[in-house]
Design a protein around this motif. Structure first.
Motif, PDB file in Angstrom:
ATOM      1  N   PHE A  62       0.839  -1.203   0.000  1.00 26.71           N
ATOM      2  CA  PHE A  62       0.000   0.000   0.000  1.00 26.71           C
ATOM      3  C   PHE A  62       0.873   1.252   0.000  1.00 26.71           C
ATOM      4  O   PHE A  62       0.623   2.198  -0.754  1.00 26.71           O
ATOM      5  CB  PHE A  62      -0.924  -0.004   1.211  1.00 26.71           C
ATOM      6  N   ALA A  63       1.922   1.253   0.842  1.00 25.63           N
ATOM      7  CA  ALA A  63       2.844   2.400   0.881  1.00 25.63           C
ATOM      8  C   ALA A  63       3.541   2.571  -0.462  1.00 25.63           C
ATOM      9  O   ALA A  63       3.705   3.695  -0.955  1.00 25.63           O
ATOM     10  CB  ALA A  63       3.873   2.201   1.996  1.00 25.63           C
ATOM     11  N   GLU A  64       3.929   1.454  -1.067  1.00 20.10           N
ATOM     12  CA  GLU A  64       4.583   1.489  -2.377  1.00 20.10           C
ATOM     13  C   GLU A  64       3.660   2.101  -3.427  1.00 20.10           C
ATOM     14  O   GLU A  64       4.076   2.922  -4.250  1.00 20.10           O
ATOM     15  CB  GLU A  64       4.966   0.066  -2.793  1.00 20.10           C
ATOM     16  N   SER A  65       2.389   1.712  -3.394  1.00 17.73           N
ATOM     17  CA  SER A  65       1.442   2.235  -4.381  1.00 17.73           C
ATOM     18  C   SER A  65       1.221   3.734  -4.196  1.00 17.73           C
ATOM     19  O   SER A  65       1.033   4.466  -5.176  1.00 17.73           O
ATOM     20  CB  SER A  65       0.102   1.487  -4.283  1.00 17.73           C
ATOM     21  N   LEU A  66       1.264   4.204  -2.941  1.00 21.30           N
ATOM     22  CA  LEU A  66       1.128   5.643  -2.687  1.00 21.30           C
ATOM     23  C   LEU A  66       2.319   6.409  -3.252  1.00 21.30           C
ATOM     24  O   LEU A  66       2.152   7.466  -3.881  1.00 21.30           O
ATOM     25  CB  LEU A  66       1.008   5.908  -1.179  1.00 21.30           C
ATOM     26  N   ILE A  67       3.518   5.885  -3.041  1.00 23.53           N
ATOM     27  CA  ILE A  67       4.734   6.559  -3.519  1.00 23.53           C
ATOM     28  C   ILE A  67       4.753   6.620  -5.039  1.00 23.53           C
ATOM     29  O   ILE A  67       4.964   7.686  -5.639  1.00 23.53           O
ATOM     30  CB  ILE A  67       5.987   5.833  -2.991  1.00 23.53           C
ATOM     31  N   VAL A  68       4.548   5.459  -5.678  1.00 27.49           N
ATOM     32  CA  VAL A  68       4.547   5.414  -7.143  1.00 27.49           C
ATOM     33  C   VAL A  68       3.395   6.234  -7.697  1.00 27.49           C
ATOM     34  O   VAL A  68       3.544   6.940  -8.702  1.00 27.49           O
ATOM     35  CB  VAL A  68       4.455   3.947  -7.639  1.00 27.49           C
ATOM     36  N   GLY A  69       2.247   6.169  -7.026  1.00 25.90           N
ATOM     37  CA  GLY A  69       1.082   6.927  -7.479  1.00 25.90           C
ATOM     38  C   GLY A  69       1.337   8.424  -7.500  1.00 25.90           C
ATOM     39  O   GLY A  69       0.979   9.120  -8.451  1.00 25.90           O
ATOM     40  N   MET A  70       1.978   8.949  -6.440  1.00 25.50           N
ATOM     41  CA  MET A  70       2.278  10.372  -6.376  1.00 25.50           C
ATOM     42  C   MET A  70       3.280  10.771  -7.451  1.00 25.50           C
ATOM     43  O   MET A  70       3.143  11.816  -8.096  1.00 25.50           O
ATOM     44  CB  MET A  70       2.820  10.737  -4.990  1.00 25.50           C
ATOM     45  N   LYS A  71       4.288   9.934  -7.679  1.00 20.58           N
ATOM     46  CA  LYS A  71       5.292  10.235  -8.706  1.00 20.58           C
ATOM     47  C   LYS A  71       4.659  10.280 -10.095  1.00 20.58           C
ATOM     48  O   LYS A  71       4.952  11.180 -10.894  1.00 20.58           O
ATOM     49  CB  LYS A  71       6.405   9.184  -8.674  1.00 20.58           C
ATOM     50  N   THR A  72       3.822   9.316 -10.376  1.00 28.03           N
ATOM     51  CA  THR A  72       3.207   9.264 -11.707  1.00 28.03           C
ATOM     52  C   THR A  72       2.174  10.378 -11.887  1.00 28.03           C
ATOM     53  O   THR A  72       2.021  10.901 -12.993  1.00 28.03           O
ATOM     54  CB  THR A  72       2.550   7.890 -11.944  1.00 28.03           C
ATOM     55  N   LEU A  73       1.511  10.747 -10.802  1.00 26.51           N
ATOM     56  CA  LEU A  73       0.572  11.874 -10.882  1.00 26.51           C
ATOM     57  C   LEU A  73       1.304  13.170 -11.202  1.00 26.51           C
ATOM     58  O   LEU A  73       0.844  13.983 -12.013  1.00 26.51           O
ATOM     59  CB  LEU A  73      -0.199  12.013  -9.565  1.00 26.51           C
ATOM     60  N   THR A 109       6.251  14.725  -0.897  1.00 27.17           N
ATOM     61  CA  THR A 109       6.233  14.240   0.483  1.00 27.17           C
ATOM     62  C   THR A 109       5.160  14.942   1.301  1.00 27.17           C
ATOM     63  O   THR A 109       4.390  14.296   2.025  1.00 27.17           O
ATOM     64  CB  THR A 109       7.606  14.451   1.148  1.00 27.17           C
ATOM     65  N   VAL A 110       5.104  16.268   1.181  1.00 25.46           N
ATOM     66  CA  VAL A 110       4.107  17.039   1.932  1.00 25.46           C
ATOM     67  C   VAL A 110       2.696  16.656   1.489  1.00 25.46           C
ATOM     68  O   VAL A 110       1.792  16.475   2.317  1.00 25.46           O
ATOM     69  CB  VAL A 110       4.340  18.552   1.742  1.00 25.46           C
ATOM     70  N   SER A 111       2.498  16.514   0.186  1.00 24.80           N
ATOM     71  CA  SER A 111       1.178  16.136  -0.341  1.00 24.80           C
ATOM     72  C   SER A 111       0.760  14.771   0.178  1.00 24.80           C
ATOM     73  O   SER A 111      -0.402  14.559   0.545  1.00 24.80           O
ATOM     74  CB  SER A 111       1.206  16.119  -1.870  1.00 24.80           C
ATOM     75  N   LEU A 112       1.716  13.849   0.231  1.00 19.67           N
ATOM     76  CA  LEU A 112       1.433  12.495   0.707  1.00 19.67           C
ATOM     77  C   LEU A 112       1.043  12.509   2.179  1.00 19.67           C
ATOM     78  O   LEU A 112       0.061  11.869   2.584  1.00 19.67           O
ATOM     79  CB  LEU A 112       2.666  11.609   0.493  1.00 19.67           C
ATOM     80  N   ILE A 113       1.789  13.272   2.984  1.00 21.64           N
ATOM     81  CA  ILE A 113       1.498  13.356   4.422  1.00 21.64           C
ATOM     82  C   ILE A 113       0.135  13.981   4.660  1.00 21.64           C
ATOM     83  O   ILE A 113      -0.671  13.486   5.464  1.00 21.64           O
ATOM     84  CB  ILE A 113       2.602  14.150   5.147  1.00 21.64           C
ATOM     85  N   LEU A 114      -0.147  15.084   3.950  1.00 17.10           N
ATOM     86  CA  LEU A 114      -1.441  15.751   4.105  1.00 17.10           C
ATOM     87  C   LEU A 114      -2.590  14.840   3.675  1.00 17.10           C
ATOM     88  O   LEU A 114      -3.645  14.811   4.322  1.00 17.10           O
ATOM     89  CB  LEU A 114      -1.469  17.046   3.289  1.00 17.10           C
ATOM     90  N   SER A 115      -2.380  14.083   2.598  1.00 16.12           N
ATOM     91  CA  SER A 115      -3.421  13.170   2.118  1.00 16.12           C
ATOM     92  C   SER A 115      -3.739  12.102   3.159  1.00 16.12           C
ATOM     93  O   SER A 115      -4.910  11.784   3.398  1.00 16.12           O
ATOM     94  CB  SER A 115      -2.979  12.504   0.809  1.00 16.12           C
ATOM     95  N   VAL A 116      -2.687  11.570   3.787  1.00 14.16           N
ATOM     96  CA  VAL A 116      -2.882  10.543   4.809  1.00 14.16           C
ATOM     97  C   VAL A 116      -3.613  11.123   6.020  1.00 14.16           C
ATOM     98  O   VAL A 116      -4.539  10.497   6.559  1.00 14.16           O
ATOM     99  CB  VAL A 116      -1.526   9.936   5.230  1.00 14.16           C
ATOM    100  N   ILE A 117      -3.222  12.330   6.437  1.00 15.59           N
ATOM    101  CA  ILE A 117      -3.854  12.970   7.600  1.00 15.59           C
ATOM    102  C   ILE A 117      -5.332  13.234   7.321  1.00 15.59           C
ATOM    103  O   ILE A 117      -6.203  12.939   8.153  1.00 15.59           O
ATOM    104  CB  ILE A 117      -3.134  14.285   7.965  1.00 15.59           C
ATOM    105  N   ILE A 118      -5.633  13.791   6.152  1.00 12.35           N
ATOM    106  CA  ILE A 118      -7.030  14.074   5.791  1.00 12.35           C
ATOM    107  C   ILE A 118      -7.846  12.793   5.729  1.00 12.35           C
ATOM    108  O   ILE A 118      -8.988  12.728   6.211  1.00 12.35           O
ATOM    109  CB  ILE A 118      -7.092  14.827   4.446  1.00 12.35           C
ATOM    110  N   ALA A 119      -7.256  11.740   5.150  1.00 10.56           N
ATOM    111  CA  ALA A 119      -7.958  10.453   5.061  1.00 10.56           C
ATOM    112  C   ALA A 119      -8.234   9.893   6.458  1.00 10.56           C
ATOM    113  O   ALA A 119      -9.319   9.336   6.703  1.00 10.56           O
ATOM    114  CB  ALA A 119      -7.122   9.464   4.250  1.00 10.56           C
ATOM    115  N   MET A 120      -7.263  10.039   7.372  1.00  7.85           N
ATOM    116  CA  MET A 120      -7.446   9.547   8.739  1.00  7.85           C
ATOM    117  C   MET A 120      -8.587  10.286   9.433  1.00  7.85           C
ATOM    118  O   MET A 120      -9.401   9.684  10.136  1.00  7.85           O
ATOM    119  CB  MET A 120      -6.150   9.733   9.533  1.00  7.85           C
ATOM    120  N   VAL A 121      -8.650  11.599   9.217  1.00  8.89           N
ATOM    121  CA  VAL A 121      -9.690  12.409   9.861  1.00  8.89           C
ATOM    122  C   VAL A 121     -11.061  12.066   9.292  1.00  8.89           C
ATOM    123  O   VAL A 121     -12.029  11.826  10.032  1.00  8.89           O
ATOM    124  CB  VAL A 121      -9.400  13.913   9.686  1.00  8.89           C
ATOM    125  N   VAL A 122     -11.165  12.038   7.962  1.00  5.46           N
ATOM    126  CA  VAL A 122     -12.463  11.851   7.311  1.00  5.46           C
ATOM    127  C   VAL A 122     -12.980  10.423   7.449  1.00  5.46           C
ATOM    128  O   VAL A 122     -14.155  10.210   7.758  1.00  5.46           O
ATOM    129  CB  VAL A 122     -12.377  12.242   5.819  1.00  5.46           C
TER     130      VAL A 122
END
Length: 333
Positions: A62-73, A109-122
């Motif tokens: 899952f972490a790998e898919s997030l990293i690759v996903g952000m790079k490709t985006l 990195t910042v986008s990934l961290i913010l995305s995880v935080i928002i997902a945790m809250v919501v």
């Protein structure tokens, strides 16, 4: 349908496809051409032995898919950046001067961290908070755990419905459908071309949407058993157990992607239904992009020669008839 090992995700006006240690990104540029980039990246599950262990590899994947996903985006977004000659603001100039070539990595990195935080809250704190209010009126802890899970599912559905109203997300969901159609076309033994892909299914059992749905369902079962009176402990238990739930969900998804069992098909239904929200029917130009992404990293002809020596499977043969009719209809126009 036979397992091919390839998977991917939709990006901005394009598709990422992954096969083993290589992934490709194909993007339809504003001028209409298709840009394709191929990158080699050894997955975390291959780099570290512990990361490849059953029930542990799910979190690393899952972490790998997030990293690759952000790079490709970010790669796909680079073709659609606003380029009207406007001077960057002072803050942008300061960022570029301070971080230089590392700026893109910082933004990712910042986008990934913010995305995880928002997902945790919501998707974690909010359902728990609503369930906490309901707990004042409902005595059964089991029922509360079930309601919390159902609230989480409803929030996810509402979230998908809302974001799909925007044009960009709607098109991304169309590319998501094209990605699934390509994989289904290949895994049914059909030649990879626009007509064959177009008549293939836009739902696939190995989809990330299915993974999220499985996580939500399994979390309901876990939290029916793991109970705490303290709201803080309840929230911490959701966070601590998330890797465990992700691990169990990943193992089920692996089995589902390789199995043709009727029972597995039934258990996979909720995830397939949810894909009705996250995948839309693509147009032919999107299918062309998906095919370009597949061709860059996967020899589907060799795969089909080995897995389908007698030609397409039963469903593939039925779809070929539809594809032929579709091709004829296009030729008559």
């Amino acid at each position: 349908m036979k397992y091919s090992g390839i998977g991917g995700q939709a990006v901005i006006e394009g598709i990422m496809m992954r096969n083993g240690d290589r992934y490709s990104v194909a993007v339809r540029k504003p001028d209409g051409e298709i840009a394709v980039e191929v990158t080699e990246r050894v997955p975390l599950t291959s780099r570290y032995k512990i990361a490849s262990l059953p029930f542990i590899r799910g979190s690393f994947s899952f972490a790998e898919s997030l990293i690759v996903g952000m790079k490709t985006l970010m790669f796909s977004a680079s073709f659609y950046e606003d380029d009207e000659g406007e001077e960057p603001g002072r803050f942008e100039q300061w960022l570029e001067k301070t971080f230089g070539d590392k700026l893109d990595k910082l933004i990712m990195t910042v986008s990934l961290i913010l995305s995880v935080i928002i997902a945790m809250v919501v998707f974690m704190w909010l359902p728990l908070a609503i369930a906490g209010v309901l707990k004042k009126f409902i005595v059964s802890d089991t029922l509360i755990a079930l309601l919390e899970g159902l609230i989480r599912v409803m929030i996810f559905i509402i979230y998908i419905k809302l974001i799909s109203r925007t044009e960009d997300i709607r098109r991304t969901f169309m590319y998501h459908g094209a990605e699934h159609k390509c994989i289904n076309c290949i895994e049914h033994g059909m030649e990879l071309n626009v007509d064959n892909v177009a008549v293939s299914s836009k739902e696939h059992k190995r989809c990330g949407t299915s993974f999220i749905v499985i996580v939500m369902i399994i979390s309901i079962l876990f939290f029916m058993v793991v109970r705490f009176d303290s709201p803080i402990y309840r929230l911490l238990s959701r966070i601590v157990l998330l890797p465990v739930i992700a691990g169990v969900s990943y193992e089920f998804l692996r089995i589902a992607g390789r199995s043709e069992s009727k029972l597995v098909d039934i258990l996979s239904r909720p995830g397939m239904w949810m894909q009705g929200l996250t995948t839309h029917e693509p147009d032919d130009s999107m299918i062309e992009v998906a095919i370009a992404a597949v061709n860059a990293i996967f020899d589907w002809r060799a795969y089909q020669k080995e897995e389908f020596p007698d030609g397409p499977d039963a469903l593939g043969k039925e779809l070929l008839i539809k594809a032929g009719a579709r091709h004829k209809d296009k030729s008559d126009i």
